[in-house]
Write a protein that holds these residues in place. Structure first.
Motif, short mmCIF file in Angstrom:
data_model
loop_
_atom_site.label_atom_id
_atom_site.label_comp_id
_atom_site.label_asym_id
_atom_site.label_seq_id
_atom_site.Cartn_x
_atom_site.Cartn_y
_atom_site.Cartn_z
N UNK A 1 4.43 12.99 0.08
CA UNK A 1 5.52 13.59 -0.69
C UNK A 1 6.77 13.69 0.16
N UNK A 2 7.89 13.23 -0.39
CA UNK A 2 9.16 13.32 0.30
C UNK A 2 9.44 12.21 1.29
N UNK A 3 8.43 11.37 1.53
CA UNK A 3 8.62 10.24 2.46
C UNK A 3 7.85 9.06 1.93
N UNK A 4 8.52 8.27 1.11
CA UNK A 4 7.85 7.19 0.37
C UNK A 4 7.20 6.16 1.28
N UNK A 5 7.80 5.89 2.43
CA UNK A 5 7.31 4.81 3.28
C UNK A 5 6.24 5.24 4.29
N UNK A 6 6.13 6.54 4.57
CA UNK A 6 5.17 6.98 5.59
C UNK A 6 3.75 6.64 5.19
N UNK B 1 -2.54 -22.10 7.17
CA UNK B 1 -1.97 -20.92 6.54
C UNK B 1 -1.27 -20.02 7.53
N UNK B 2 -0.53 -19.04 6.98
CA UNK B 2 0.18 -18.05 7.78
C UNK B 2 0.15 -16.73 7.03
N UNK B 3 0.18 -15.62 7.79
CA UNK B 3 0.11 -14.30 7.17
C UNK B 3 0.88 -13.28 8.01
N UNK B 4 1.24 -12.16 7.35
CA UNK B 4 2.00 -11.08 7.97
C UNK B 4 1.50 -9.76 7.41
N UNK B 5 1.29 -8.76 8.28
CA UNK B 5 0.91 -7.41 7.85
C UNK B 5 1.66 -6.39 8.68
N UNK B 6 2.23 -5.39 8.01
CA UNK B 6 2.96 -4.32 8.68
C UNK B 6 2.43 -2.99 8.15
N UNK B 7 1.80 -2.19 9.04
CA UNK B 7 1.21 -0.91 8.64
C UNK B 7 1.96 0.22 9.34
N UNK B 8 2.53 1.13 8.55
CA UNK B 8 3.23 2.28 9.09
C UNK B 8 2.26 3.46 9.23
N UNK B 9 2.46 4.23 10.29
CA UNK B 9 1.58 5.37 10.57
C UNK B 9 2.41 6.61 10.83
N UNK C 1 0.85 -1.19 0.00
CA UNK C 1 0.00 0.00 0.00
C UNK C 1 0.88 1.23 0.00
N UNK C 2 0.72 2.09 -1.00
CA UNK C 2 1.51 3.31 -1.12
C UNK C 2 1.02 4.34 -0.09
#
Length: 368
Positions: A205-210, A228-236, A200-201
């Motif tokens: 602007x200026x901070x691609x990962x935020x 099954x197995x799953x992984x999710x990482x959400x940056x804030x 998820x983009x």
């Protein structure tokens, strides 16, 4: 703010349109009932509550045959309150999970039976797609619905999308927090094996990962067994570039008229180090074609970041099908936390003022 649980992710009934090799489907879920909550901020409460056993959703999905095994596909899902008709969207103010008319899902893409699919838009992550939909490892699908998803005395997790003083849906399993601006690849089914990845983009602007997010899942489902197995990482942005990380593994096994489930999840706030683990075991049994019983047990425990709090929760349900589409049910949920902590059952939207909380409910649900 009352986000509802994510159940039956792929429910729908076909409605043919003019093109012979294309289709548009209209589908939905409705749930309403009366709930008793023993302690909600220090007082008991009776309420007409909706979207508990299943979320109230209305959606469209469609495909167009492009030839050569390739199809164009889309899905739009709106979630709403049956009680007052209002649209339900994410409580978050971040670009990761903020919502609107189709806040539940809004995506389109291309699909191939041989190579899988690539889709873009607002989509569910693989904690939902893999563990909930493909494997069916979460007992909340069958027992308790929203009241059976995760919450508890873990406000120290400081989840950006949670109501105050709660850890609402801390393992990201109930489907109410889909990821905006995402690109997802989901493989074809290779003799029961499936896998996929999502990015998820953030759009900052200026901070691609935020405000960006990543998610992955892998599963095997064939015959009576699914794992099954799953992984999710959400940056804030509010976590100053840090994130809420979730991973989990689960299984489902069908044994005659019984269905057995097992699920483990881990949630960590990388900003403050708070973490919570959860293990859940559940079972449903169909007594007759119309009548079914279900129950599960859940144990949640955290580290020093959440004051080493822990909680036990049990849920039970009895369901009677009036038709293939409509059923009535009675359910109960009870959570007890350690002394000094405040119990909080998911979906009550008001933690107990003590270390225990009980919910009893009578309801009706239908699908179309």
């Amino acid at each position: 703010m009352k986000n509802k649980c994510a159940l039956a992710v792929a429910i729908g009934f076909a409605v043919p349109v003019a093109h012979a090799q294309s289709s548009v489907e209209i589908f939905g879920l409705l749930d309403a009932g009366v709930s008793y909550i023993s302690n909600q901020g220090g007082k008991s409460n009776w309420q007409m509550a909706d979207g508990i056993a299943v979320p109230n959703i209305f959606g469209f999905k469609g495909t167009e045959d492009l030839g050569g095994g390739l199809k164009a596909t889309f899905r739009l899902v709106n979630q709403f309150s049956l009680g007052n008709g209002s649209i339900i969207s994410s409580p978050s103010n971040s670009s990761v999970t903020s919502g609107g008319l189709f806040a539940r899902e809004a995506w389109m893409g291309l699909s191939s039976e041989r190579y899988g699919s690539v889709t873009m838009g607002r989509q569910q992550d693989f904690m939902v797609d893999t563990l909930l939909a493909d494997v069916g490892a979460d007992s909340a699908l069958y027992v308790g619905g929203l009241y059976n998803f995760r919450d508890g005395p873990f406000a120290g997790l400081a989840l950006p999308d949670s109501p105050p003083n709660e850890a609402y849906d801390f393992d990201h399993m109930n489907g109410s927090e889909s990821l905006a601006n995402s690109v997802k690849y989901t493989s074809a089914d290779y003799s029961g094996f499936k896998f996929g990845g999502l990015y998820a983009f953030g759009g900052t602007a200026g901070n691609f990962s935020q405000n960006s997010a990543t998610s992955y899942g892998i599963s095997y489902a064939k015959g009576p067994l699914a794992v099954g197995a799953a992984y999710t990482n959400v940056k804030y942005a509010v976590l100053e570039g840090d994130s809420i990380r979730n991973w989990g593994a689960g299984a489902r096994y069908a044994l005659g008229n019984a269905l057995l489930t097992l699920l483990y999840t881990n949630t960590r706030n990388t900003h403050n180090g708070a973490a919570v683990n959860m293990v859940e075991a559940g079972s449903t049994y169909r007594m007759t074609p119309a009548f079914a019983l279900g129950a599960n047990y859940m144990y949640m425990w955290g580290n020093a970041g959440v004051d080493n709090n822990h909680a036990h929760q049990v849920n039970a349900v009895a369901q009677y099908s009036l038709s293939k589409r409509t059923l009535v049910y009675a359910e109960t949920s009870y959570q007890i936390a350690n002394e000094g902590a405040n119990a909080a059952i998911c979906g009550t939207f008001g933690p107990s003022s003590s270390n225990h909380q009980f919910v009893g409910r009578l309801g009706i649900q239908t699908k179309f």
